[in-house]
Design a protein around this motif. Structure first.
Motif, PDB file in Angstrom:
ATOM      1  N   PHE A  32       0.807  -1.148   0.023  1.00  0.00           N
ATOM      2  CA  PHE A  32      -0.127  -0.145   0.083  1.00  0.00           C
ATOM      3  C   PHE A  32       0.760   1.049   0.127  1.00  0.00           C
ATOM      4  N   ILE A  44      -3.457   3.157  -1.467  1.00  0.00           N
ATOM      5  CA  ILE A  44      -3.619   2.564  -2.982  1.00  0.00           C
ATOM      6  C   ILE A  44      -3.100   1.206  -2.815  1.00  0.00           C
ATOM      7  N   SER A  96      -8.257  -1.171  -2.320  1.00  0.00           N
ATOM      8  CA  SER A  96      -7.751   0.240  -1.843  1.00  0.00           C
ATOM      9  C   SER A  96      -8.732   0.766  -1.070  1.00  0.00           C
TER      10      SER A  96
END
Length: 286
Positions: A32, A44, A96
Motif C-alpha cells: 500500500f 492504494i 484500495s
C-alpha cells in the motif's frame, strides 16, 4: 528408529510446506502507498514484481480491479517471462481505500501517476482496459518525454467516456436532470448485481481531462484492441482515438466477434501477442 525418522521427516516437510505457504501468502498480499494529502489521503493497493524491462503496468476499467481475468493473465504471463509487472486498484475499487462515490478521474489519474513513479523505474508498457485506456493516455501525456513510457496497449479504450459516452450519448434529459439535482444517479450494470453510481462530481471533473477533440502526441507506439460487438465502447469511438494520434505509430486491431471485455482465451492470446510485439518494437528502437 525408522518410524521416528519418518515422523521427523514428515514433520520437517510439513513445516517447510507451511513456511512456503506463508511466504506465498505474504508475497501475494498487496503493498500500500499513500496518495494525496491530509483529508484527501487514501491507501492504494499495489501488486508489483521486479523483473526485466520493458515491463508492464496494468490499468483497470471503471468499477474493475487488479484481480480481473485480463490483469491476472497479464501478471502470470509477465512472471513466466521474468518481466517487471505492476498493477493496482484505484481508490474506491478492489482493496484500495477511499469511497467510490468520493472519487473521480483526477483522483484515479493522480494514483496512476504515483504508482508509476514509485514502481516503474525502467521502460514500461502501459496496458489499459476501458477507462484504464483513458487513464493510461493521461498518464502517458503527464510523463511525456520520460524514458520510462515504452508504449501503450489499449483494450476498448473508453477515452472521454464520462462526456462522450455517458453525458452526451447514453443519458436522457431525465437522467441528466437527476444528476444535476441529486448529485448522483444509479446506473444498472450488466457486469454486477450492484448498480454503478454516477456522480455529478465524476461528470464535471471528467471535463477537465477530455482529450479527443485535439490532436494528441503521446511520443510512443500505441496498439488499440477493440471488439466490433462492444456495446459499451463502440468501435467507432476507439477509431476516433486512433485518428487523434496522427504523429504516433498506431496499430488498430478490430476483433470481429469481440465484446467489451475481450477476456476469452483467444482475446487474452491477442493481448499477449500485442505486448510481445511492442516489446520487440521498443527493443529494436533502443
Amino acid at each position: 528408529m525408522m518410524l521416528l525418522i519418518l515422523r521427523r521427516l514428515c514433520q520437517t516437510r510439513q513445516d517447510a510446506f507451511s513456511i512456503m505457504q506463508s511466504l506465498n501468502m505474504i508475497a501475494d498480499e498487496p503493498q500500500f502507498i499513500e496518495v494525496g494529502k491530509r483529508d484527501t489521503a487514501r491507501q492504494i493497493a499495489v501488486r508489483h514484481s521486479d523483473g526485466e524491462t520493458p515491463g508492464v503496468m496494468w490499468l483497470s476499467g471503471f468499477k474493475s480491479d487488479m484481480s480481473g481475468t485480463k490483469a491476472e493473465a497479464l501478471a502470470g504471463w509477465a512472471a513466466g517471462k521474468d518481466l517487471a509487472c505492476t498493477r493496482f486498484d484505484y481508490s474506491g475499487h478492489g482493496v484500495s481505500g477511499g469511497g467510490f462515490e468520493d472519487a473521480c478521474v483526477s483522483d484515479w489519474l493522480e494514483e496512476a501517476v504515483s504508482v508509476f513513479d514509485h514502481y516503474c523505474t525502467g521502460p514500461t508498457i502501459l496496458v489499459g482496459s476501458s477507462m484504464g485506456g483513458w487513464i493510461a493516455l493521461l498518464l502517458a501525456l503527464a510523463r511525456r518525454g520520460s524514458d520510462n513510457i515504452g508504449g501503450l496497449v489499449l483494450i476498448a479504450p473508453a477515452t472521454d467516456f464520462t462526456e462522450e459516452l455517458m453525458w452526451k450519448q447514453r443519458f436522457s434529459d431525465e437522467i441528466r436532470e437527476t444528476i444535476l439535482r441529486d448529485g448522483r444517479w444509479q446506473q444498472p450494470s450488466e457486469y454486477s448485481e450492484e448498480p454503478y453510481v454516477i456522480t455529478r462530481k465524476l461528470i464535471e471533473d471528467g471535463r477537465n481531462h477530455l482529450i479527443l477533440n485535439t490532436p494528441l502526441q503521446i511520443g510512443c507506439p500505441v496498439a488499440i484492441l477493440q471488439g466490433a460487438r462492444d456495446p459499451d465502447v463502440p468501435w467507432q469511438h476507439a477509431e476516433r482515438l486512433a485518428e487523434a494520434l496522427p504523429d504516433d505509430d498506431v496499430i488498430f486491431t478490430l476483433v470481429p466477434d469481440g465484446d467489451h471485455r475481450l477476456s476469452r482465451p483467444k482475446d487474452i492470446d491477442l493481448l499477449r501477442r500485442s505486448v510481445e510485439s511492442m516489446q520487440a518494437q521498443i527493443a529494436s528502437a533502443s
